[in-house]
Design an enzyme around this catalytic site. Structure first.
Site, short mmCIF file in Angstrom:
data_model
loop_
_atom_site.label_atom_id
_atom_site.label_comp_id
_atom_site.label_asym_id
_atom_site.label_seq_id
_atom_site.Cartn_x
_atom_site.Cartn_y
_atom_site.Cartn_z
N GLY A 18 39.47 50.94 50.01
CA GLY A 18 40.08 50.29 48.87
C GLY A 18 39.46 50.73 47.57
O GLY A 18 38.33 51.23 47.54
N GLY A 20 39.01 49.61 43.32
CA GLY A 20 39.08 48.55 42.34
C GLY A 20 38.69 49.07 40.99
O GLY A 20 38.46 50.26 40.81
N ASP A 136 31.14 33.97 42.43
CA ASP A 136 32.46 34.57 42.66
C ASP A 136 32.92 34.29 44.09
O ASP A 136 33.41 35.18 44.78
CB ASP A 136 32.42 36.07 42.39
CG ASP A 136 33.84 36.64 42.22
OD1 ASP A 136 34.78 35.86 41.96
OD2 ASP A 136 34.01 37.86 42.35
#
Length: 616
Positions: A18, A20, A136
């Site tokens: 992935g 980001g 988070d």
């Protein structure tokens, strides 16, 4: 297939898992052990230099934790070259959001939510001992380890936004925490502490049950509005102290109003900001108690002769909602601490055991509970609170629970439940009362609400039935959560943690109730007497890095400087005693590590769902 090399090891990059805004995560094959790992890759520039320092500093503080017992991801090593930074972690299976997506966002049974909650609370309690705020916490940052072998065993990941109490005196706006899980003290600009993580976990628990975020605000005004409509307005003294209160609230023009503040209307907010408020909730809850009525949760209470299994499950769900209510409070000092939450009857199963021990539901709950805590090669042992030696959870007395062998193969660990059709409320005002959380948001006077007290009386006079538990929440959102299962959840504008520190907000110190040793005989007494462990002393450092979540790959910085490991606070990377072995933690439990293969990495390795997918 590319290869990267550290001073001690060599990694073959199998695939990119992935990407980001900060960089990317790749799956790699570690040649020295033959195990698959996750490699977090960031550009080596001046901007990310400071960010990487913050994450490394936090990982260094956590090096004394056992990742298996503390339920945090295992960090292996860090290295860099002229162009990039590399952080190597153990490879985990998938995060909770992806698990929900695979199961069509079906509601997770309360027994499995307990299993996840127990482990995350354990992680938060351990982090608090190190004076660390994760900052988070969300479904994307809670990873399933191996759902086949250890159902619902999870670990907390991504410490790029984490902070140390003693160093973070101020927080910058915009924001820490992803918006859907952002605590009120961050929204309002109040002093905060580690309990911001408890709020986030409460939101995650509700989301696992609802199959939809509890407060999916499109902006901070919507976020505050959703909370107010479900939980009522914050107390006046909070708004008096909040430096951002004027963004969402205004003074009440009615002199006889109970609260001198009122929530700005959507029209007011639109006129001031030119931003149109949106409705993104699936369930419009009038109180947190209504969580238990969603997805068939109140069926048992409506049955004339509910069976023992339905009663047990309903009691468990009710206990879970009680814990969520203790976690989702406007005032942080009223919010339950991680250590006290571990003693709550829902987490400890105390109430379920005392009233429903002979039910199949209890046996399934107990087995799921045990398997998630089982570390390969070790029996499940209770974790002991640092302050008083009281177990967070106690399994010894249940070791001879009847029927465990038969239960093992009789039921899947995840029961995919399709949400039953919600009974829509015909009239939203049917059950308004003075006690309703949403009352008074728009500045109504006390006299305007007096007539609501007559609703039960009028119903009795006319012969209408007034439900004891209140109506079901209004179903507000009808479309699919993802509007197509092939689409990934995209972060709304402004939802991410930001690292451009401005508009400073003072950080509160450790919660007052957490300063004294716990000697309570019950979980509630333990909380009031200080069930949370006192943070350990942390060496003061000169720098505190910004959040890692908002790094922009395209951001160009003048005169980029390359990262020098010796420049980290404390110079721990260059210390002779801080080697790879000192930070990697114990070996991963589970499948034995595979050795180097002559023809390259093995196929069919466990997939890793990137823990860096976009925020809400």
């Amino acid at each position: 297939m590319s290869t990267i090399q550290s001073e001690t090891d060599c990694y073959d990059i199998i695939e990119v898992l992935g990407k980001g805004t900060f960089g990317e995560v790749a799956k790699g094959w570690r040649r020295s052990t033959g195990e698959m790992v996750a490699i977090k890759i960031l550009k080596n520039d001046a901007y990310r230099n400071r960010i990487i320092k913050n994450e490394l500093k936090l990982l260094h503080c956590m090096r004394g934790l056992d990742p298996e017992e503390a339920h945090v991801i295992r960090f292996l090593e860090f290295f860099h070259d002229a162009l990039k930074f590399y952080l190597v972690f153990e490879l985990l299976e998938q995060n909770l959001f992806e698990f929900q997506k695979e199961n069509n966002f079906a509601p997770l049974p309360a027994r499995h939510i307990r299993t996840v909650t127990l482990q995350v609370l354990t992680a938060l309690a351990r982090l608090k001992e190190l004076a660390i705020i994760h900052a988070d916490l969300k479904p994307e940052n809670i990873m399933l380890v191996d759902q086949t072998r250890c159902p619902f065993r999870v670990k907390v990941i991504d410490f790029g936004s984490a902070s140390i109490f003693s160093e973070v005196r101020y927080v910058k706006e915009p924001y820490i925490q992803s918006r859907f899980y952002r605590a009120p003290e961050i929204l309002l600009g109040l002093p905060f502490c580690e309990k911001v993580d408890v709020w986030s976990l409460g939101c995650v628990m509700a989301e696992l049950h609802l199959g939809w975020p509890l407060y999916p605000g499109n902006n901070e005004y919507d976020q505050v509005r959703y909370i107010c409509e479900t939980q009522g307005l914050p107390k006046p003294h909070l708004l008096h102290a909040a430096c951002k209160a004027h963004h969402f609230f205004k003074r009440n023009p009615h002199p006889d109003a109970a609260n001198p503040w009122q929530l700005k209307s959507s029209a007011d907010y639109l006129a001031e900001t030119k931003v149109r408020p949106l409705e993104r909730r699936k369930y419009m809850l009038k109180s947190l108690d209504q969580i238990e009525t969603v997805n068939g949760g109140s069926v048992a209470s409506r049955l004339t002769f509910p069976d023992r299994e339905a009663l047990a499950e309903h009691a468990d769900l009710k206990s879970m909602v009680e814990l969520i209510k203790r976690m989702l409070t406007w005032e942080s000092h009223e919010r339950i601490s991680p250590s006290a939450a571990l003693r709550h009857p829902f987490v400890s199963m105390q109430q379920l055991r005392s009233a429903h021990e002979t039910t199949h539901y209890y046996q399934l709950s107990l087995r799921s509970y045990r398997l998630s805590l089982q570390v390969e090669g070790k029996p499940p042992t209770p974790v002991v609170a640092a302050e008083d030696g009281t177990p967070y959870y106690c399994l010894a007395e249940e070791k001879e629970a009847a029927g465990m062998g038969s239960v093992a193969g009789s039921s899947p660990f995840f029961r995919e439940e399709k949400a039953p059709g919600m009974q829509r409320a015909i009239d939203q005002l049917d059950d308004l009362s003075l006690q309703e959380a949403g009352h008074g948001l728009w500045g109504e006077t006390c006299t305007n609400a007096v007539s609501d007290m007559m609703v039960p009386l009028k119903a009795a006079i006319t012969g209408h039935h007034v439900p004891d538990s209140g109506p079901e929440p209004i179903l507000a959102f009808y479309s699919s959560r993802l509007a197509g299962r092939h689409k990934a959840r995209k972060p709304p504008a402004g939802s991410k943690s930001d690292s451009n520190f401005s508009n400073l907000i003072r950080l509160s110190q450790v919660s007052p109730e957490d300063d004294r040793p716990c000697r309570g005989s019950s979980w509630e007494e333990g909380e009031h007497l200080g069930a949370s462990a006192e943070p350990l002393a942390i060496l003061q450092r000169d720098e505190d890095g910004p959040n890692i979540d908002n790094m922009t790959m395209e951001a160009e910085r003048p005169d980029p400087e390359l990262f020098d490991p010796s420049s980290c606070p404390g110079e721990w990377l260059s210390e002779p005693d801080c080697t790879l072995e000192s930070v990697r933690g114990p070996r991963a439990q589970g499948l034995p590590p595979r050795r180097s293969h002559q023809h390259g990495p093995p196929r069919g390795a466990t997939s890793f769902l990137q823990h860096v997918t976009g925020h809400h």
